[in-house]
Design a protein around this motif. Sequence first.
Motif, mmCIF file in Angstrom:
data_model
loop_
_atom_site.group_PDB
_atom_site.id
_atom_site.type_symbol
_atom_site.label_atom_id
_atom_site.label_comp_id
_atom_site.label_asym_id
_atom_site.label_seq_id
_atom_site.Cartn_x
_atom_site.Cartn_y
_atom_site.Cartn_z
ATOM 1 N N PRO A 196 0.833 -1.213 0.000
ATOM 2 C CA PRO A 196 0.000 0.000 0.000
ATOM 3 C C PRO A 196 0.863 1.257 0.000
ATOM 4 C CG PRO A 196 -0.819 -1.593 1.592
ATOM 5 C CD PRO A 196 0.506 -2.112 1.128
ATOM 6 N N VAL A 197 0.315 2.322 -0.544
ATOM 7 C CA VAL A 197 1.029 3.595 -0.669
ATOM 8 C C VAL A 197 0.188 4.711 -0.061
ATOM 9 C CG1 VAL A 197 2.027 5.267 -2.275
ATOM 10 C CG2 VAL A 197 2.161 2.822 -2.792
ATOM 11 N N VAL A 198 0.825 5.606 0.690
ATOM 12 C CA VAL A 198 0.183 6.819 1.169
ATOM 13 C C VAL A 198 0.468 7.930 0.166
ATOM 14 C CG1 VAL A 198 0.028 8.537 3.001
ATOM 15 C CG2 VAL A 198 0.481 6.148 3.566
ATOM 16 N N VAL A 199 -0.572 8.606 -0.305
ATOM 17 C CA VAL A 199 -0.400 9.765 -1.176
ATOM 18 C C VAL A 199 -0.964 10.970 -0.442
ATOM 19 C CG1 VAL A 199 -0.975 10.849 -3.378
ATOM 20 C CG2 VAL A 199 -0.531 8.381 -3.277
ATOM 21 N N ILE A 200 -0.124 11.957 -0.167
ATOM 22 C CA ILE A 200 -0.530 13.135 0.598
ATOM 23 C C ILE A 200 -0.504 14.356 -0.322
ATOM 24 C CG2 ILE A 200 -0.007 14.606 2.564
ATOM 25 C CD1 ILE A 200 1.374 12.181 3.849
ATOM 26 N N GLU A 246 -3.244 -0.677 -3.201
ATOM 27 C CA GLU A 246 -4.064 -0.046 -2.172
ATOM 28 C C GLU A 246 -3.473 1.318 -1.829
ATOM 29 O OE1 GLU A 246 -5.495 -0.726 2.456
ATOM 30 O OE2 GLU A 246 -4.580 -2.379 1.338
ATOM 31 N N VAL A 247 -4.318 2.345 -1.822
ATOM 32 C CA VAL A 247 -3.856 3.716 -1.596
ATOM 33 C C VAL A 247 -4.616 4.339 -0.428
ATOM 34 C CG1 VAL A 247 -3.717 6.042 -2.577
ATOM 35 C CG2 VAL A 247 -3.228 4.055 -4.016
ATOM 36 N N LEU A 248 -3.869 4.970 0.461
ATOM 37 C CA LEU A 248 -4.469 5.860 1.454
ATOM 38 C C LEU A 248 -4.174 7.273 0.978
ATOM 39 C CD1 LEU A 248 -5.741 6.718 4.132
ATOM 40 C CD2 LEU A 248 -3.484 6.428 5.204
ATOM 41 N N ALA A 249 -5.217 7.996 0.552
ATOM 42 C CA ALA A 249 -5.061 9.344 0.011
ATOM 43 C C ALA A 249 -5.478 10.360 1.070
ATOM 44 C CB ALA A 249 -5.899 9.505 -1.249
ATOM 45 N N ILE A 250 -4.634 11.382 1.269
ATOM 46 C CA ILE A 250 -4.867 12.375 2.325
ATOM 47 C C ILE A 250 -4.764 13.778 1.747
ATOM 48 C CG2 ILE A 250 -4.052 13.260 4.540
ATOM 49 C CD1 ILE A 250 -2.739 10.522 5.034
ATOM 50 N N VAL A 269 -11.598 16.051 -1.038
ATOM 51 C CA VAL A 269 -11.674 14.663 -0.576
ATOM 52 C C VAL A 269 -13.029 14.062 -0.929
ATOM 53 C CG1 VAL A 269 -11.814 13.229 1.501
ATOM 54 C CG2 VAL A 269 -9.948 14.885 1.238
ATOM 55 N N GLN A 270 -14.097 14.833 -0.716
ATOM 56 C CA GLN A 270 -15.436 14.354 -1.038
ATOM 57 C C GLN A 270 -15.583 14.062 -2.520
ATOM 58 O OE1 GLN A 270 -17.842 13.516 1.011
ATOM 59 N NE2 GLN A 270 -19.205 12.947 -0.694
ATOM 60 N N SER A 271 -14.982 14.895 -3.361
ATOM 61 C CA SER A 271 -15.108 14.703 -4.810
ATOM 62 C C SER A 271 -14.399 13.443 -5.285
ATOM 63 C CB SER A 271 -14.548 15.926 -5.544
ATOM 64 O OG SER A 271 -13.136 15.993 -5.424
ATOM 65 N N LEU A 272 -13.436 12.964 -4.512
ATOM 66 C CA LEU A 272 -12.687 11.767 -4.902
ATOM 67 C C LEU A 272 -13.146 10.511 -4.171
ATOM 68 C CD1 LEU A 272 -9.120 13.352 -4.964
ATOM 69 C CD2 LEU A 272 -10.363 12.477 -6.955
ATOM 70 N N SER A 273 -14.092 10.665 -3.273
ATOM 71 C CA SER A 273 -14.494 9.538 -2.429
ATOM 72 C C SER A 273 -15.111 8.396 -3.228
ATOM 73 C CB SER A 273 -15.481 10.004 -1.347
ATOM 74 O OG SER A 273 -16.660 10.537 -1.946
ATOM 75 N N VAL A 319 -9.813 7.601 1.203
ATOM 76 C CA VAL A 319 -9.438 8.997 1.029
ATOM 77 C C VAL A 319 -10.006 9.785 2.203
ATOM 78 C CG1 VAL A 319 -11.421 9.351 -0.526
ATOM 79 C CG2 VAL A 319 -9.527 11.014 -0.502
ATOM 80 N N VAL A 320 -9.133 10.533 2.883
ATOM 81 C CA VAL A 320 -9.551 11.208 4.107
ATOM 82 C C VAL A 320 -9.071 12.646 4.122
ATOM 83 C CG1 VAL A 320 -9.597 9.091 5.475
ATOM 84 C CG2 VAL A 320 -7.497 10.433 5.363
ATOM 85 N N ALA A 321 -9.840 13.487 4.810
ATOM 86 C CA ALA A 321 -9.450 14.882 5.030
ATOM 87 C C ALA A 321 -8.708 14.958 6.349
ATOM 88 C CB ALA A 321 -10.680 15.778 5.048
ATOM 89 N N ALA A 322 -7.455 15.379 6.298
ATOM 90 C CA ALA A 322 -6.652 15.469 7.519
ATOM 91 C C ALA A 322 -5.493 16.429 7.286
ATOM 92 C CB ALA A 322 -6.129 14.085 7.911
ATOM 93 N N ASP A 323 -4.950 16.901 8.386
ATOM 94 C CA ASP A 323 -3.803 17.812 8.343
ATOM 95 C C ASP A 323 -2.525 16.988 8.403
ATOM 96 O OD1 ASP A 323 -1.861 19.727 8.632
ATOM 97 O OD2 ASP A 323 -2.633 20.549 10.512
#
Length: 220
Positions: A8-12, A31-35, A42-46, A52-56
């Motif tokens: 899996p890859v995190v894309v920030i 598998e991607v965790l998109a931040i 985030v909503q448009s890509l959900s 895909v999550v909204a976070a700082d």
Amino acid sequence: MADSRNDPVVVIGLGRFGSSLALELTRRGTEVLAIDSRPKLVQSLSGQLTHVVAADSTDLEALRQLGVPDFYRAVVAIGTELEASILTTSLLAELEIDDIWARAVNHEHARILQRVGAHHVLLPEHDMGERLAHLLNGRMFDYMEVDENYALVKTRPPREYIGVPLGESNLRRKYGVTVVCVKGKDEEFTYAGAGTVLSYDDIIVIAGKIKQVERFAELP
């Protein structure tokens, strides 16, 4: 070491670059965790990305809560927000992510990202501009730098090498380049060898130092 290509890859950062990357990785079965910090984006890509999550991303505790330390590879695709890009990269290094990729907007930004922990730094706008300049100013059909002073170029063979077996051409000694593969008209690319004879309709891929491949591609 285990093969990590399908990990899996995190894309920030989900601007044009980051979202394109996350979507393509997903399409390829990774598998991607998109931040991203922007909830509307985030909503448009959900509907297109599973995670895909909204976070700082400049909040260390937020990254921990999202499970980022469990990932082997992460990409910081944040664009013009340089402070967020640099801080996020440093936090990923603090979390001991094994393979950190980061996007830079200029060479100074790139140097800072490397200092704070990025293992690989991308300059997509710079690289694309450089590639296009090569394509516009010469006889090249494609150009790709594979190292600081080494490139692959797709071009036509010069007149002086038409009808001459590559093994007898002295091409490498004279110009410092190697013909890697050749594509005849209505054919597929095949590896070039000493017995390969080039024709006017061929397309060739050459490898060598940048100045040498540029010089060779300019030959009539």
